[in-house]
Design a protein around this motif. Sequence first.
Motif, PDB file in Angstrom:
ATOM      1  N   ARG A  36      50.872 -37.294   1.858  1.00 13.89           N
ATOM      2  CA  ARG A  36      50.206 -38.470   2.438  1.00 13.89           C
ATOM      3  C   ARG A  36      49.068 -39.003   1.589  1.00 13.89           C
ATOM      4  NH1 ARG A  36      52.150 -39.633   7.914  1.00 13.89           N
ATOM      5  NH2 ARG A  36      53.738 -38.033   8.140  1.00 13.89           N
ATOM      6  N   THR A  37      48.469 -38.117   0.762  1.00 12.72           N
ATOM      7  CA  THR A  37      47.252 -38.562   0.059  1.00 12.72           C
ATOM      8  C   THR A  37      47.273 -38.295  -1.443  1.00 12.72           C
ATOM      9  OG1 THR A  37      46.017 -36.476   0.189  1.00 12.72           O
ATOM     10  CG2 THR A  37      45.927 -37.903   2.126  1.00 12.72           C
ATOM     11  N   GLY A  38      48.099 -37.389  -1.908  1.00 15.39           N
ATOM     12  CA  GLY A  38      48.088 -37.002  -3.321  1.00 15.39           C
ATOM     13  C   GLY A  38      46.995 -35.992  -3.655  1.00 15.39           C
ATOM     14  N   ILE A  39      46.149 -35.670  -2.683  1.00  9.30           N
ATOM     15  CA  ILE A  39      45.006 -34.780  -2.959  1.00  9.30           C
ATOM     16  C   ILE A  39      45.468 -33.312  -2.931  1.00  9.30           C
ATOM     17  CG2 ILE A  39      42.719 -34.029  -2.141  1.00  9.30           C
ATOM     18  CD1 ILE A  39      42.532 -36.889  -0.805  1.00  9.30           C
ATOM     19  N   GLU A  40      44.991 -32.544  -3.942  1.00 10.65           N
ATOM     20  CA  GLU A  40      45.304 -31.110  -3.988  1.00 10.65           C
ATOM     21  C   GLU A  40      44.047 -30.270  -3.792  1.00 10.65           C
ATOM     22  OE1 GLU A  40      47.336 -30.655  -7.746  1.00 10.65           O
ATOM     23  OE2 GLU A  40      48.696 -32.286  -7.227  1.00 10.65           O
ATOM     24  N   ASN A  41      42.963 -30.709  -4.410  1.00  8.43           N
ATOM     25  CA  ASN A  41      41.680 -30.001  -4.327  1.00  8.43           C
ATOM     26  C   ASN A  41      40.563 -31.002  -4.151  1.00  8.43           C
ATOM     27  OD1 ASN A  41      42.457 -27.180  -5.010  1.00  8.43           O
ATOM     28  ND2 ASN A  41      43.153 -28.152  -6.900  1.00  8.43           N
ATOM     29  N   ARG A  42      39.410 -30.510  -3.698  1.00  9.66           N
ATOM     30  CA  ARG A  42      38.188 -31.306  -3.697  1.00  9.66           C
ATOM     31  C   ARG A  42      37.043 -30.342  -3.940  1.00  9.66           C
ATOM     32  NH1 ARG A  42      41.654 -30.177  -0.622  1.00  9.66           N
ATOM     33  NH2 ARG A  42      42.100 -32.112   0.469  1.00  9.66           N
ATOM     34  N   ARG A  43      35.893 -30.879  -4.390  1.00  5.71           N
ATOM     35  CA  ARG A  43      34.725 -30.047  -4.658  1.00  5.71           C
ATOM     36  C   ARG A  43      33.754 -30.133  -3.484  1.00  5.71           C
ATOM     37  NH1 ARG A  43      34.425 -28.610 -10.117  1.00  5.71           N
ATOM     38  NH2 ARG A  43      36.549 -28.830 -10.940  1.00  5.71           N
ATOM     39  N   ILE A  44      33.071 -29.013  -3.225  1.00  8.12           N
ATOM     40  CA  ILE A  44      32.116 -28.943  -2.119  1.00  8.12           C
ATOM     41  C   ILE A  44      30.792 -28.450  -2.676  1.00  8.12           C
ATOM     42  CG2 ILE A  44      31.634 -27.897   0.151  1.00  8.12           C
ATOM     43  CD1 ILE A  44      34.149 -29.603   0.261  1.00  8.12           C
ATOM     44  N   GLY A  45      29.729 -29.191  -2.418  1.00 10.23           N
ATOM     45  CA  GLY A  45      28.409 -28.812  -2.928  1.00 10.23           C
ATOM     46  C   GLY A  45      27.867 -27.565  -2.240  1.00 10.23           C
ATOM     47  N   GLY A  46      27.132 -26.770  -3.000  1.00 11.80           N
ATOM     48  CA  GLY A  46      26.480 -25.578  -2.450  1.00 11.80           C
ATOM     49  C   GLY A  46      24.991 -25.636  -2.732  1.00 11.80           C
ATOM     50  N   PRO A  47      24.305 -24.476  -2.688  1.00  7.24           N
ATOM     51  CA  PRO A  47      22.873 -24.471  -2.970  1.00  7.24           C
ATOM     52  C   PRO A  47      22.599 -25.049  -4.359  1.00  7.24           C
ATOM     53  CG  PRO A  47      23.607 -22.328  -2.151  1.00  7.24           C
ATOM     54  CD  PRO A  47      24.838 -23.141  -2.360  1.00  7.24           C
ATOM     55  N   GLY A  48      21.568 -25.867  -4.466  1.00  3.91           N
ATOM     56  CA  GLY A  48      21.235 -26.473  -5.763  1.00  3.91           C
ATOM     57  C   GLY A  48      22.147 -27.636  -6.123  1.00  3.91           C
ATOM     58  N   GLU A  49      23.006 -28.045  -5.184  1.00  4.29           N
ATOM     59  CA  GLU A  49      23.933 -29.156  -5.470  1.00  4.29           C
ATOM     60  C   GLU A  49      23.803 -30.267  -4.424  1.00  4.29           C
ATOM     61  OE1 GLU A  49      27.428 -26.801  -7.920  1.00  4.29           O
ATOM     62  OE2 GLU A  49      27.581 -26.851  -5.730  1.00  4.29           O
ATOM     63  N   LYS A  50      22.552 -30.556  -4.054  1.00  6.08           N
ATOM     64  CA  LYS A  50      22.315 -31.692  -3.156  1.00  6.08           C
ATOM     65  C   LYS A  50      22.700 -32.976  -3.896  1.00  6.08           C
ATOM     66  CE  LYS A  50      18.569 -30.219  -0.099  1.00  6.08           C
ATOM     67  NZ  LYS A  50      18.185 -28.860  -0.463  1.00  6.08           N
ATOM     68  N   THR A  51      22.830 -34.061  -3.163  1.00 12.68           N
ATOM     69  CA  THR A  51      23.279 -35.323  -3.768  1.00 12.68           C
ATOM     70  C   THR A  51      22.434 -35.693  -4.988  1.00 12.68           C
ATOM     71  OG1 THR A  51      23.725 -35.976  -1.500  1.00 12.68           O
ATOM     72  CG2 THR A  51      24.013 -37.665  -3.170  1.00 12.68           C
ATOM     73  N   TYR A  52      21.099 -35.625  -4.840  1.00  6.05           N
ATOM     74  CA  TYR A  52      20.251 -36.057  -5.961  1.00  6.05           C
ATOM     75  C   TYR A  52      20.341 -35.083  -7.135  1.00  6.05           C
ATOM     76  CZ  TYR A  52      16.511 -32.621  -5.081  1.00  6.05           C
ATOM     77  OH  TYR A  52      15.803 -31.469  -4.950  1.00  6.05           O
ATOM     78  N   GLN A  53      20.634 -33.801  -6.833  1.00  2.74           N
ATOM     79  CA  GLN A  53      20.696 -32.821  -7.928  1.00  2.74           C
ATOM     80  C   GLN A  53      21.947 -33.037  -8.789  1.00  2.74           C
ATOM     81  OE1 GLN A  53      20.171 -29.550  -5.135  1.00  2.74           O
ATOM     82  NE2 GLN A  53      18.181 -29.057  -6.064  1.00  2.74           N
ATOM     83  N   ILE A  54      23.091 -33.279  -8.144  1.00  5.07           N
ATOM     84  CA  ILE A  54      24.289 -33.546  -8.956  1.00  5.07           C
ATOM     85  C   ILE A  54      24.174 -34.920  -9.629  1.00  5.07           C
ATOM     86  CG2 ILE A  54      25.830 -31.934  -7.789  1.00  5.07           C
ATOM     87  CD1 ILE A  54      27.012 -34.234  -6.195  1.00  5.07           C
ATOM     88  N   ALA A  55      23.499 -35.852  -8.928  1.00  3.50           N
ATOM     89  CA  ALA A  55      23.278 -37.179  -9.523  1.00  3.50           C
ATOM     90  C   ALA A  55      22.423 -37.053 -10.786  1.00  3.50           C
ATOM     91  CB  ALA A  55      22.586 -38.101  -8.517  1.00  3.50           C
ATOM     92  N   ALA A  56      21.399 -36.228 -10.721  1.00  2.00           N
ATOM     93  CA  ALA A  56      20.502 -36.058 -11.870  1.00  2.00           C
ATOM     94  C   ALA A  56      21.235 -35.414 -13.050  1.00  2.00           C
ATOM     95  CB  ALA A  56      19.300 -35.215 -11.466  1.00  2.00           C
ATOM     96  N   ARG A  57      22.142 -34.471 -12.747  1.00  2.84           N
ATOM     97  CA  ARG A  57      22.899 -33.852 -13.858  1.00  2.84           C
ATOM     98  C   ARG A  57      23.834 -34.870 -14.513  1.00  2.84           C
ATOM     99  NH1 ARG A  57      23.900 -28.850 -10.104  1.00  2.84           N
ATOM    100  NH2 ARG A  57      21.681 -28.479  -9.898  1.00  2.84           N
ATOM    101  N   ALA A  58      24.498 -35.671 -13.692  1.00  2.00           N
ATOM    102  CA  ALA A  58      25.368 -36.723 -14.257  1.00  2.00           C
ATOM    103  C   ALA A  58      24.527 -37.693 -15.091  1.00  2.00           C
ATOM    104  CB  ALA A  58      26.077 -37.471 -13.132  1.00  2.00           C
TER     105      ALA A  58
END
Length: 325
Positions: A36-58
């Motif tokens: 139905r979607t083509g999706i196999e995996n997805r990523r889930i944030g954990g400690p130290g991976e808040k929205t702004y933290q992953i945004a800052a790394r990108a």
Amino acid sequence: MGTVVLGTGSCLPSRVLSNVDLEQIVDTSDEWIRTRTGIENRRIGGPGEKTYQIAARAASEALSMAGVTAADISLLIVGTISSHMLMPSCACFVQQEIGADNAFAYDVNAACSGFLYGLDIADKHIRADRQAKVLVIGAEALSSRLNWQDRNTCILFGDGAGAAVLGHVEDERRRILGTNHRSDGRLWQLLYMHQSPSTNPDLLVPDNPGVHIIMEGREVFKHAVKAMEDAVDGVLRATGMSIWDIDLLIPHQANIRILKKLMERLDIPEEKVILNVMHYGNTSAASIPIALDETNRAGLLQPGKTVLFCSFGGGFTWGATLLRW
Ligand code: ACO
């Protein structure tokens, strides 16, 4: 002569949640989700991976590729609907994380279209000030905004961030050639996310079911295909180009059936379309900049290539951006 992307970056949380993992959480199956979607995996944030933290790394990756320092950034925009706080903005958190002390920073709430709306703002800002360097990020931690008992929605989304640094170049061929962005608030009930209930009991909204995504999947599907097709047609018409002039299409990674239908309607061959929804699910505002960074790092983007983006999301918001890399 105009606005170009000087560097890109992305950051995906390390935890992978597969369809088989989801079978343990809701009544679903790997086979149903894939077909139905083509999706196999997805990523889930954990400690130290808040929205702004992953945004800052990108953002740091994008700055480094662009050869631009955080202090050079004059405007910092984050497209997001899942910051860990409503105020301050995710953009202000990113600003302090990377030290973009000379920028002004704010979020754009346009769901899956947040990154493209951000590019549009960046382009206009740079046209007004050719020295300006703008950082545009799409970042989401949607795993914190899902009802994990609702199999209609929780299987679709994932976390991640992507970023681009934009600036002006004198090369005549390279620029944002055109944009065509739209929204329609009348259809908001088909896809939305509630705010937290008020802590004043007299003012509580009685039917507030919590802070998570609520969606009429079939309706969203139909609107998404039509809106992205119209947005692309509009930007091609406005720039006097045809779909055959496009070297690469980088669409919002919603799901494979929406994207296949879109390719069919646009009559664009699959080899020209960047697809990574199978690995990350739908990361809303982050999906286009993540795909852009992967495409860039794979060496598929050289000066002179004509690249088309299109998106659709809650609001509804949608649009297309055409640029000559
Ligand atoms: N696992 C197993 N069965 C499920 C699941 C699941 N995860 N979810 C729904 N079902 C069941 C339904 O309950 C229903 O069962 P029933 O026939 O017994 O009632 C059956 O599957 C069919 O349900 P539909 O909702 O009609 O399934 P559909 O073929 O429309 O697929 C989907 C659902 C994948 C959500 C589809 O509508 C879709 O892709 N919509 C677009 C939504 C989207 O991409 N939203 C993202 C945000 S907007 C954007 O980014 C563009």
